[in-house]
Write an enzyme that holds these catalytic residues in place. Structure first.
Site, PDB file in Angstrom:
ATOM      1  N   SER A   5      21.015  53.288  66.437  1.00  0.00           N
ATOM      2  CA  SER A   5      21.036  54.607  67.073  1.00  0.00           C
ATOM      3  C   SER A   5      19.625  54.918  67.538  1.00  0.00           C
ATOM      4  O   SER A   5      18.659  54.327  67.042  1.00  0.00           O
ATOM      5  CB  SER A   5      21.466  55.661  66.045  1.00  0.00           C
TER       6      SER A   5
ATOM      7  N   TYR B 203      21.209  59.989  57.867  1.00  0.00           N
ATOM      8  CA  TYR B 203      21.671  59.177  58.995  1.00  0.00           C
ATOM      9  C   TYR B 203      20.509  58.347  59.555  1.00  0.00           C
ATOM     10  O   TYR B 203      20.636  57.147  59.787  1.00  0.00           O
ATOM     11  CB  TYR B 203      22.258  60.101  60.065  1.00  0.00           C
TER      12      TYR B 203
HETATM   13  N1  LIG Z   1      28.557  58.379  69.650  1.00  0.00           N
HETATM   14  C1  LIG Z   1      27.249  58.465  69.602  1.00  0.00           C
HETATM   15  O1  LIG Z   1      26.637  59.297  70.281  1.00  0.00           O
HETATM   16  C2  LIG Z   1      26.451  57.536  68.723  1.00  0.00           C
HETATM   17  C3  LIG Z   1      25.066  57.630  68.752  1.00  0.00           C
HETATM   18  C4  LIG Z   1      24.321  56.779  67.969  1.00  0.00           C
HETATM   19  C5  LIG Z   1      24.929  55.808  67.203  1.00  0.00           C
HETATM   20  N2  LIG Z   1      26.303  55.741  67.166  1.00  0.00           N
HETATM   21  C6  LIG Z   1      26.902  54.731  66.288  1.00  0.00           C
HETATM   22  O2  LIG Z   1      27.985  54.098  66.952  1.00  0.00           O
HETATM   23  C7  LIG Z   1      28.940  53.648  65.995  1.00  0.00           C
HETATM   24  C8  LIG Z   1      30.323  54.107  66.431  1.00  0.00           C
HETATM   25  O3  LIG Z   1      30.399  55.517  66.345  1.00  0.00           O
HETATM   26  P1  LIG Z   1      31.264  56.413  67.330  1.00  0.00           P
HETATM   27  O4  LIG Z   1      30.339  57.258  68.085  1.00  0.00           O
HETATM   28  O5  LIG Z   1      32.255  55.576  68.079  1.00  0.00           O
HETATM   29  O6  LIG Z   1      31.971  57.366  66.264  1.00  0.00           O
HETATM   30  P2  LIG Z   1      33.502  57.594  65.928  1.00  0.00           P
HETATM   31  O7  LIG Z   1      34.267  57.926  67.167  1.00  0.00           O
HETATM   32  O8  LIG Z   1      33.504  58.569  64.793  1.00  0.00           O
HETATM   33  O9  LIG Z   1      33.960  56.158  65.433  1.00  0.00           O
HETATM   34  C9  LIG Z   1      33.483  55.630  64.231  1.00  0.00           C
HETATM   35  C10 LIG Z   1      34.292  54.396  63.906  1.00  0.00           C
HETATM   36  O10 LIG Z   1      33.815  53.872  62.653  1.00  0.00           O
HETATM   37  C11 LIG Z   1      34.952  53.609  61.836  1.00  0.00           C
HETATM   38  N3  LIG Z   1      34.598  53.711  60.422  1.00  0.00           N
HETATM   39  C12 LIG Z   1      33.923  54.698  59.788  1.00  0.00           C
HETATM   40  N4  LIG Z   1      33.823  54.426  58.471  1.00  0.00           N
HETATM   41  C13 LIG Z   1      34.470  53.229  58.280  1.00  0.00           C
HETATM   42  C14 LIG Z   1      34.706  52.413  57.151  1.00  0.00           C
HETATM   43  N5  LIG Z   1      34.277  52.736  55.929  1.00  0.00           N
HETATM   44  N6  LIG Z   1      35.387  51.245  57.332  1.00  0.00           N
HETATM   45  C15 LIG Z   1      35.848  50.889  58.549  1.00  0.00           C
HETATM   46  N7  LIG Z   1      35.650  51.629  59.659  1.00  0.00           N
HETATM   47  C16 LIG Z   1      34.976  52.776  59.517  1.00  0.00           C
HETATM   48  C17 LIG Z   1      35.969  54.664  62.222  1.00  0.00           C
HETATM   49  O11 LIG Z   1      37.245  54.240  61.852  1.00  0.00           O
HETATM   50  P3  LIG Z   1      38.388  55.330  61.469  1.00  0.00           P
HETATM   51  O12 LIG Z   1      38.600  56.123  62.705  1.00  0.00           O
HETATM   52  O13 LIG Z   1      39.530  54.490  61.051  1.00  0.00           O
HETATM   53  O14 LIG Z   1      37.787  56.130  60.368  1.00  0.00           O
HETATM   54  C18 LIG Z   1      35.788  54.708  63.729  1.00  0.00           C
HETATM   55  O15 LIG Z   1      36.515  53.679  64.356  1.00  0.00           O
HETATM   56  C19 LIG Z   1      28.488  54.220  64.643  1.00  0.00           C
HETATM   57  O16 LIG Z   1      27.800  53.213  63.911  1.00  0.00           O
HETATM   58  C20 LIG Z   1      27.524  55.327  65.034  1.00  0.00           C
HETATM   59  O17 LIG Z   1      26.559  55.605  64.026  1.00  0.00           O
HETATM   60  C21 LIG Z   1      27.068  56.581  67.918  1.00  0.00           C
END
Ligand SMILES: NC(=O)c1ccc[n+]([C@@H]2O[C@H](COP(=O)([O-])OP(=O)(O)OC[C@H]3O[C@@H](n4cnc5c(N)ncnc54)[C@H](OP(=O)(O)O)[C@@H]3O)[C@@H](O)[C@H]2O)c1
Length: 237
Positions: free
Chosen positions: A102, A115
Site C-alpha cells: 500500500s 495498517y
Molecule cells: N482499495 C484500496 O484503496 C487499497 C489501498 C491500498 C492497499 N490495498 C490492499 O489491497 C488488497 C485488497 O484489498 P481491497 O481494496 O480489494 O479490499 P476488499 O474489497 O475489502 O477485499 C479484501 C479481500 O481480502 C480478502 N480477505 C480478507 N481477510 C482474509 C482472510 N483472512 N483470508 C482470506 N481472504 C481474506 C477478502 O475476502 P472476503 O471478502 O471473503 O472476506 C476480500 O476478497 C489488501 O491487501 C489491501 O490492504 C487496497
C-alpha cells in the site's frame, strides 16, 4: 462465493480455466490445501498474488495489542503463508510472486499505525524476497495502491464486513478496479519490482522519499484525524 463463481464463469467464457477455492489466510493448512487442489486441477502455479488484507483503524490509544496482532495475522502472516504454500511451484515455473502492499507501506498516517506497520512489513518482505529469488528466476512485484475502488472501508477492525456501511473514500481520489487491474497486470508481466497505483499515490511516495519534511508538514496540518470504522462513530481526533 457466488461472486467468485460468477467471476470464474466469466473467465471460462473467455476460454480459460478457473477454479474457486475459498480459504482463510489466517488458518493453518488452508493455503496448502488450496495450492494442492490447484496443482491437481490446473497442473502448475506460475503466478501467485497475495492479496488478502484489511485495515485496523484508530489511534494507538484506542487499540489493543490484540488489534495489532489480528492486523498482522492477515496482512503479514497471511502473505507469508501464501508464499510458503506456493514457493516451490513458483520457483519451478520461474514465475512471479505479487504482494499487495500500500502507499501506507511508504508513509504512516495518524490513526493508521496498525495498517501502516503491516504494509511496511510487506514492503520489507517484498524487497528481501526479490533479492533472494532473483537467481531462481522468480520476479517479486510489490503492488502499492493509493485508493482503489473496493469494499475495504466497509470492513471493521475485527475483519467483519458491513454491507450497510458507506464505501467512504473521496470519489476524485479513487480509481476504478479495471484501471488498477490493468496497471497491476502490466507491472507483473514486465516483472517490475513495484507498482504504485494512482497518481496521488505516486505523488505521496515521491514526496515521502524526496521531501519528507513537506509530508510531515501537510500531515501535521491535517491533524491526527483517523478514518472511522464501519458501524462506529469516528475515532477521536
Ligand atoms: N482499495 C484500496 O484503496 C487499497 C489501498 C491500498 C492497499 N490495498 C490492499 O489491497 C488488497 C485488497 O484489498 P481491497 O481494496 O480489494 O479490499 P476488499 O474489497 O475489502 O477485499 C479484501 C479481500 O481480502 C480478502 N480477505 C480478507 N481477510 C482474509 C482472510 N483472512 N483470508 C482470506 N481472504 C481474506 C477478502 O475476502 P472476503 O471478502 O471473503 O472476506 C476480500 O476478497 C489488501 O491487501 C489491501 O490492504 C487496497
Amino acid at each position: 462465493m457466488d461472486r467468485l463463481e460468477k467471476l470464474a464463469a466469466d473467465v471460462r467464457d473467455l476460454g480459460r480455466r478457473a477454479l474457486v477455492l475459498p480459504c482463510d489466510v489466517t488458518a493453518e493448512g488452508d493455503l496448502d490445501r488450496a495450492a494442492a487442489r490447484t496443482r491437481e486441477t490446473l497442473g502448475r502455479i506460475d503466478v501467485v498474488v497475495a492479496n488478502a488484507g484489511f485495515g485496523v483503524m484508530g489511534p494507538l490509544e484506542t487499540l489493543t495489542l490484540g488489534d495489532y496482532r489480528r492486523q498482522f495475522e492477515t496482512n503479514v502472516f497471511g502473505v507469508l503463508r501464501t508464499v510458503y504454500a506456493t514457493l516451490e511451484d513458483v520457483k519451478r515455473a520461474r514465475g512471479r510472486l505479487v504482494l499487495l502492499g500500500s502507499v501506507s507501506g511508504h508513509l504512516a498516517l495518524p490513526g493508521a499505525s496498525a495498517y501502516a506497520m503491516s504494509k511496511f512489513a510487506v514492503r520489507g518482505l517484498a524487497e528481501a524476497l526479490a533479492h533472494e529469488l532473483a537467481s531462481r528466476g522468480v520476479a517479486v512485484t510489490l503492488v502499492s495502491p493509493g485508493l482503489v475502488e473496493s469494499e475495504m472501508r466497509q470492513v471493521d477492525n475485527r475483519g467483519r464486513w458491513h454491507a450497510e456501511a458507506a464505501r467512504g473514500s473521496p470519489k476524485a481520489l479513487v480509481v476504478p478496479v479495471a484501471t488498477a487491474a490493468r496497471h497491476i497486470v502490466r507491472a507483473v508481466a514486465r516483472r517490475r519490482r513495484e507498482a504504485v497505483i494512482t497518481r496521488h499515490g505516486k505523488l505521496a511516495v515521491f514526496l515521502q522519499r524526496h521531501a519528507p519534511w513537506l509530508v510531515r508538514k501537510v500531515v501535521g496540518r491535517l491533524g491526527a484525524r483517523s478514518r472511522s470504522q464501519p458501524g462506529r462513530a469516528a475515532a477521536p481526533e
